[in-house]
Design an enzyme around this catalytic site. Structure first.
Site, PDB file in Angstrom:
ATOM      1  N   CYS A   7       0.993  -1.261   0.096  1.00 44.42           N
ATOM      2  CA  CYS A   7      -0.113   0.220   0.255  1.00 44.42           C
ATOM      3  C   CYS A   7       1.028   1.320   0.028  1.00 44.42           C
ATOM      4  O   CYS A   7       0.889   2.782  -0.787  1.00 44.42           O
ATOM      5  CB  CYS A   7      -0.938   0.156   1.388  1.00 44.42           C
ATOM      6  SG  CYS A   7      -2.462  -1.227   1.000  1.00 44.42           S
ATOM      7  N   HIS A  10      -5.907  -2.880  -1.227  1.00 47.80           N
ATOM      8  CA  HIS A  10      -5.133  -3.924  -0.166  1.00 47.80           C
ATOM      9  C   HIS A  10      -6.508  -4.920  -0.635  1.00 47.80           C
ATOM     10  O   HIS A  10      -7.455  -4.908   0.055  1.00 47.80           O
ATOM     11  CB  HIS A  10      -5.250  -2.966   1.196  1.00 47.80           C
ATOM     12  CG  HIS A  10      -4.746  -4.224   1.772  1.00 47.80           C
ATOM     13  ND1 HIS A  10      -3.024  -4.397   2.212  1.00 47.80           N
ATOM     14  CD2 HIS A  10      -5.239  -5.191   2.491  1.00 47.80           C
ATOM     15  CE1 HIS A  10      -3.086  -5.249   3.118  1.00 47.80           C
ATOM     16  NE2 HIS A  10      -3.805  -6.233   3.019  1.00 47.80           N
ATOM     17  N   ASN A  69       1.702 -16.866  -3.563  1.00 46.47           N
ATOM     18  CA  ASN A  69       1.724 -17.360  -2.413  1.00 46.47           C
ATOM     19  C   ASN A  69       1.088 -16.582  -1.948  1.00 46.47           C
ATOM     20  O   ASN A  69       0.131 -15.764  -0.834  1.00 46.47           O
ATOM     21  CB  ASN A  69       3.192 -17.275  -1.492  1.00 46.47           C
ATOM     22  CG  ASN A  69       4.771 -17.687  -2.490  1.00 46.47           C
ATOM     23  OD1 ASN A  69       4.385 -18.544  -3.138  1.00 46.47           O
ATOM     24  ND2 ASN A  69       5.937 -16.629  -2.713  1.00 46.47           N
ATOM     25  N   GLY A 113       3.273 -19.835   2.176  1.00 45.32           N
ATOM     26  CA  GLY A 113       4.755 -19.275   1.809  1.00 45.32           C
ATOM     27  C   GLY A 113       4.980 -16.937   1.829  1.00 45.32           C
ATOM     28  O   GLY A 113       5.671 -16.624   1.333  1.00 45.32           O
ATOM     29  N   HIS A 136      -0.269 -10.525  -3.947  1.00 48.89           N
ATOM     30  CA  HIS A 136       0.479  -9.650  -5.396  1.00 48.89           C
ATOM     31  C   HIS A 136       0.508 -11.447  -6.234  1.00 48.89           C
ATOM     32  O   HIS A 136       0.554 -11.895  -5.605  1.00 48.89           O
ATOM     33  CB  HIS A 136       1.684  -9.414  -4.843  1.00 48.89           C
ATOM     34  CG  HIS A 136       2.025 -10.409  -3.622  1.00 48.89           C
ATOM     35  ND1 HIS A 136       2.016 -10.473  -2.535  1.00 48.89           N
ATOM     36  CD2 HIS A 136       3.497 -11.660  -3.887  1.00 48.89           C
ATOM     37  CE1 HIS A 136       2.741 -11.584  -1.511  1.00 48.89           C
ATOM     38  NE2 HIS A 136       3.981 -11.437  -2.900  1.00 48.89           N
ATOM     39  N   HIS A 191       3.417 -12.816  -8.543  1.00 46.14           N
ATOM     40  CA  HIS A 191       4.755 -12.974  -8.954  1.00 46.14           C
ATOM     41  C   HIS A 191       4.821 -13.246 -10.370  1.00 46.14           C
ATOM     42  O   HIS A 191       3.919 -14.209 -10.591  1.00 46.14           O
ATOM     43  CB  HIS A 191       6.043 -13.975  -8.285  1.00 46.14           C
ATOM     44  CG  HIS A 191       5.549 -13.630  -7.487  1.00 46.14           C
ATOM     45  ND1 HIS A 191       6.928 -13.660  -6.403  1.00 46.14           N
ATOM     46  CD2 HIS A 191       5.096 -14.655  -6.069  1.00 46.14           C
ATOM     47  CE1 HIS A 191       6.392 -13.035  -5.085  1.00 46.14           C
ATOM     48  NE2 HIS A 191       5.787 -13.506  -4.917  1.00 46.14           N
TER      49      HIS A 191
HETATM   50  P1  5GP Z   1       5.875 -12.801  -1.138  1.00 46.17           P
HETATM   51  O1  5GP Z   1       6.822 -14.141  -0.357  1.00 46.17           O
HETATM   52  O2  5GP Z   1       4.730 -12.695  -0.108  1.00 46.17           O
HETATM   53  O3  5GP Z   1       4.887 -13.984  -2.056  1.00 46.17           O
HETATM   54  O4  5GP Z   1       6.296 -12.344  -1.647  1.00 46.17           O
HETATM   55  C1  5GP Z   1       6.896 -11.337  -1.711  1.00 46.17           C
HETATM   56  C2  5GP Z   1       7.856 -10.019  -2.461  1.00 46.17           C
HETATM   57  O5  5GP Z   1       7.947  -8.255  -1.899  1.00 46.17           O
HETATM   58  C3  5GP Z   1       9.273 -11.146  -2.607  1.00 46.17           C
HETATM   59  O6  5GP Z   1       9.580 -11.516  -3.579  1.00 46.17           O
HETATM   60  C4  5GP Z   1      10.258  -9.983  -2.149  1.00 46.17           C
HETATM   61  O7  5GP Z   1      11.408  -9.724  -2.601  1.00 46.17           O
HETATM   62  C5  5GP Z   1       8.946  -8.655  -2.276  1.00 46.17           C
HETATM   63  N1  5GP Z   1       9.771  -7.251  -1.673  1.00 46.17           N
HETATM   64  C6  5GP Z   1       9.237  -7.030  -0.159  1.00 46.17           C
HETATM   65  N2  5GP Z   1       9.892  -5.855   0.022  1.00 46.17           N
HETATM   66  C7  5GP Z   1       9.354  -4.923  -1.315  1.00 46.17           C
HETATM   67  C8  5GP Z   1       9.626  -3.713  -1.705  1.00 46.17           C
HETATM   68  O8  5GP Z   1       9.664  -3.019  -0.894  1.00 46.17           O
HETATM   69  N3  5GP Z   1       9.825  -4.027  -2.644  1.00 46.17           N
HETATM   70  C9  5GP Z   1       9.569  -4.500  -3.601  1.00 46.17           C
HETATM   71  N4  5GP Z   1       9.969  -4.223  -5.001  1.00 46.17           N
HETATM   72  N5  5GP Z   1       9.855  -5.780  -3.413  1.00 46.17           N
HETATM   73  C10 5GP Z   1       9.606  -6.123  -1.932  1.00 46.17           C
HETATM   74 ZN    ZN Z   2      -1.631  -3.272   1.260  1.00 46.05          ZN
END
Ligand code: 5GP
Ligand code: ZN
Length: 117
Positions: A5, A44, A82, A88, A95, A97
């Site tokens: 956010c 969100h 995830n 994870g 989000h 990936h």
């Molecule tokens: P999750 O593990 O929740 O599926 O993925 C979170 C992703 O967010 C990770 O791949 C991590 O590298 C990325 N990430 C975490 N903090 C930031 C940030 O401040 N900026 C960006 N661009 N990516 C972030």
């Molecule tokens: Zn949020």
């Protein structure tokens, strides 16, 4: 307010790939593939389990546009979300990936609670 956010409202800088009124795509800070982009709704939503079909409809079209913009729509890519603790998920703002830019390995595993360390 969650970190994504803060990215949406500009408090935390990001490297934007594509943006619409409702969605944002930006490069992951710690890329796990030659192309690693995160795709989020601006409003969100905690995780995939909570997202509405209406949001997903828009997100689908936006995601296809992101792939085209990155030039990986024909070469291929992987989309991953995830969901929750076992999935994870580290950032509790939905989000996806988008991973690509090269041949990806498929290497899933889970932690075996019976394995002796
Ligand atoms: P999750 O593990 O929740 O599926 O993925 C979170 C992703 O967010 C990770 O791949 C991590 O590298 C990325 N990430 C975490 N903090 C930031 C940030 O401040 N900026 C960006 N661009 N990516 C972030
Ligand atoms: Zn949020």
């Amino acid at each position: 307010m969650c970190i994504f956010c803060k990215i949406v409202n500009g408090e935390i800088p990001n490297n934007t790939v594509h943006e619409s009124d409702h969605f944002l795509a930006f490069h992951d800070l710690y890329p796990k593939a030659p192309v690693h982009v995160l795709i989020i709704p601006k409003n969100h939503v905690d995780c995939f389990q909570d997202v509405s079909p209406e949001t997903m409809a828009g997100l689908t079209e936006f995601t296809q546009e992101v792939a085209t913009k990155l030039g990986i729509d024909k070469t291929g890519y992987r989309l991953v979300t995830n969901n929750g603790k076992d999935g994870g998920q580290e950032v509790d703002h939905l989000h996806f990936h988008m991973l690509g830019g090269g041949k990806l390995v498929w290497d899933h595993h889970h932690e075996d609670p019976h394995k002796s360390l």
